[in-house]
Design a protein around this motif. Structure first.
Motif, short mmCIF file in Angstrom:
data_model
loop_
_atom_site.label_atom_id
_atom_site.label_comp_id
_atom_site.label_asym_id
_atom_site.label_seq_id
_atom_site.Cartn_x
_atom_site.Cartn_y
_atom_site.Cartn_z
N GLY A 180 0.80 -1.22 0.00
CA GLY A 180 0.00 0.00 0.00
C GLY A 180 0.83 1.27 0.00
N CYS A 181 2.16 1.14 0.03
CA CYS A 181 3.05 2.30 0.03
C CYS A 181 3.87 2.27 -1.26
N ASP A 182 3.66 3.24 -2.14
CA ASP A 182 4.39 3.26 -3.41
C ASP A 182 5.86 3.62 -3.22
N GLU A 183 6.14 4.52 -2.29
CA GLU A 183 7.51 4.94 -2.05
C GLU A 183 7.65 5.40 -0.61
N ALA A 184 8.70 4.94 0.06
CA ALA A 184 8.99 5.37 1.43
C ALA A 184 10.32 6.12 1.43
N GLU A 185 10.48 7.02 2.39
CA GLU A 185 11.72 7.77 2.50
C GLU A 185 12.30 7.57 3.90
N VAL A 186 13.58 7.23 3.96
CA VAL A 186 14.23 6.97 5.25
C VAL A 186 15.54 7.74 5.35
N LEU A 187 15.94 8.02 6.58
CA LEU A 187 17.27 8.55 6.87
C LEU A 187 18.11 7.39 7.39
N GLY A 188 19.23 7.14 6.77
CA GLY A 188 20.12 6.08 7.21
C GLY A 188 21.48 6.63 7.59
N VAL A 189 22.09 6.04 8.61
CA VAL A 189 23.46 6.38 8.98
C VAL A 189 24.24 5.08 9.09
N MET A 190 25.21 4.88 8.18
CA MET A 190 26.05 3.70 8.20
C MET A 190 27.37 4.06 8.89
N SER A 191 27.84 3.17 9.74
CA SER A 191 29.06 3.44 10.49
C SER A 191 29.98 2.24 10.45
N SER A 192 31.29 2.50 10.32
CA SER A 192 32.26 1.42 10.28
C SER A 192 33.64 1.96 10.59
N ALA A 193 34.48 1.10 11.17
CA ALA A 193 35.88 1.46 11.38
C ALA A 193 36.65 1.41 10.06
N ASP A 194 36.02 0.87 9.02
CA ASP A 194 36.64 0.77 7.70
C ASP A 194 36.59 2.12 7.00
N ASP A 195 37.76 2.71 6.73
CA ASP A 195 37.80 4.01 6.04
C ASP A 195 37.24 3.92 4.63
N GLU A 196 37.15 2.71 4.07
CA GLU A 196 36.69 2.55 2.70
C GLU A 196 35.20 2.17 2.64
N LEU A 197 34.44 2.47 3.68
CA LEU A 197 33.03 2.11 3.70
C LEU A 197 32.28 2.69 2.51
N MET A 198 32.60 3.93 2.15
CA MET A 198 31.89 4.58 1.04
C MET A 198 32.11 3.80 -0.26
N HIS A 199 33.33 3.34 -0.50
CA HIS A 199 33.61 2.55 -1.70
C HIS A 199 32.83 1.25 -1.68
N SER A 200 32.72 0.63 -0.51
CA SER A 200 31.97 -0.63 -0.39
C SER A 200 30.51 -0.42 -0.73
N LEU A 201 29.93 0.69 -0.27
CA LEU A 201 28.53 0.98 -0.55
C LEU A 201 28.31 1.23 -2.04
N LEU A 202 29.22 1.95 -2.67
CA LEU A 202 29.08 2.21 -4.10
C LEU A 202 29.20 0.92 -4.91
N SER A 203 30.03 0.00 -4.46
CA SER A 203 30.14 -1.29 -5.14
C SER A 203 28.82 -2.05 -5.07
N ILE A 204 28.14 -1.96 -3.92
CA ILE A 204 26.83 -2.61 -3.78
C ILE A 204 25.85 -1.99 -4.76
#
Length: 224
Positions: A180-204
């Motif tokens: 019944g919901c066509d589109e939902a909007e969320v705020l997410g905060v990802m945290s990691s000790a890995d400095d390359e987390l952003m690269h990992s997310l873009l790969s996904i």
């Protein structure tokens, strides 16, 4: 003003044991020095030769200097004074069939937290595909709409506007728009000790896009 007396070896050993949470018996087992000897040292009735101090440091995996470091001697981490303002207008946008991602504060490099606004359209497991895994932890807060959170080890849970969830990101997970919901909007905060987390997310995201190159609008986020 008289100068404070230097701490005795006994006081230093007591502080070390206190910091590590060891009993005398545990310290004796770890160091190879008898309990009776350690007890006498702690009560300033006996001192240790250099050889014994060296043995203590080697057995406990410490530098010699650490045996003489008071808790107050620890150096406070420097203040970086980093700051960044974020908005949808300045966000880096990444589009996939399931989501639209808006990465915030992308000019800051090597962030330990990745804030992102996500618009969720996928409505079924089949439409979403395989569960996602990546390093760290994440927090999701529903800004609008209604979502279903699928995770590897738990039954699906439905979250309404104003509700949130915190999960281990290495556990397989997927966020779907609820029935019944066509589109939902969320705020997410990802945290990691890995400095390359952003690269990992873009790969996904590349996998979600069917292994297509990440959109030009997303390339700037790779340097965050």
């Amino acid at each position: 003003m008289p100068q404070a007396a230097a701490p005795t070896l006994g006081a230093l050993l007591r502080n070390l044991r206190s910091r590590e949470g060891w009993t005398l018996k545990q310290m004796s087992a770890k160091s190879g020095i008898p309990v009776s000897t350690l007890s006498k040292v702690e009560h300033d009735r006996l001192t240790l030769t250099y050889d014994k101090l060296y043995q203590l440091s080697q057995k406990l995996g410490l530098r010699m200097s650490e045996l003489f470091a008071e808790p107050g001697d620890e150096v406070a981490p420097p203040v970086t004074a980093r700051r960044s303002l974020g908005s949808l207008a300045t966000a880096v946008r990444v589009e996939t069939p399931n989501y639209d991602y808006y990465y915030l504060c992308t000019e800051l490099r090597r962030k330990r937290m990745i804030p992102v606004i996500t618009k969720i359209r996928a409505k079924s497991e089949e439409q979403f595909g395989k569960l996602v895994h990546h390093a760290g932890e994440e927090y999701i807060y529903v800004l609008s709409g209604r979502i279903v959170v699928n995770t590897e080890f738990y039954d699906p849970v439905t979250l309404d506007e104003g509700q949130s969830i915190y999960i281990d990101s290495s556990m397989g997970h997927a966020y779907l728009a609820a029935e019944g919901c066509d589109e939902a909007e969320v705020l997410g905060v990802m945290s990691s000790a890995d400095d390359e987390l952003m690269h990992s997310l873009l790969s996904i995201h590349e996998v979600q896009r069917g292994a297509e190159p990440v959109a030009a609008s997303a390339r700037g986020a790779a340097n965050c």
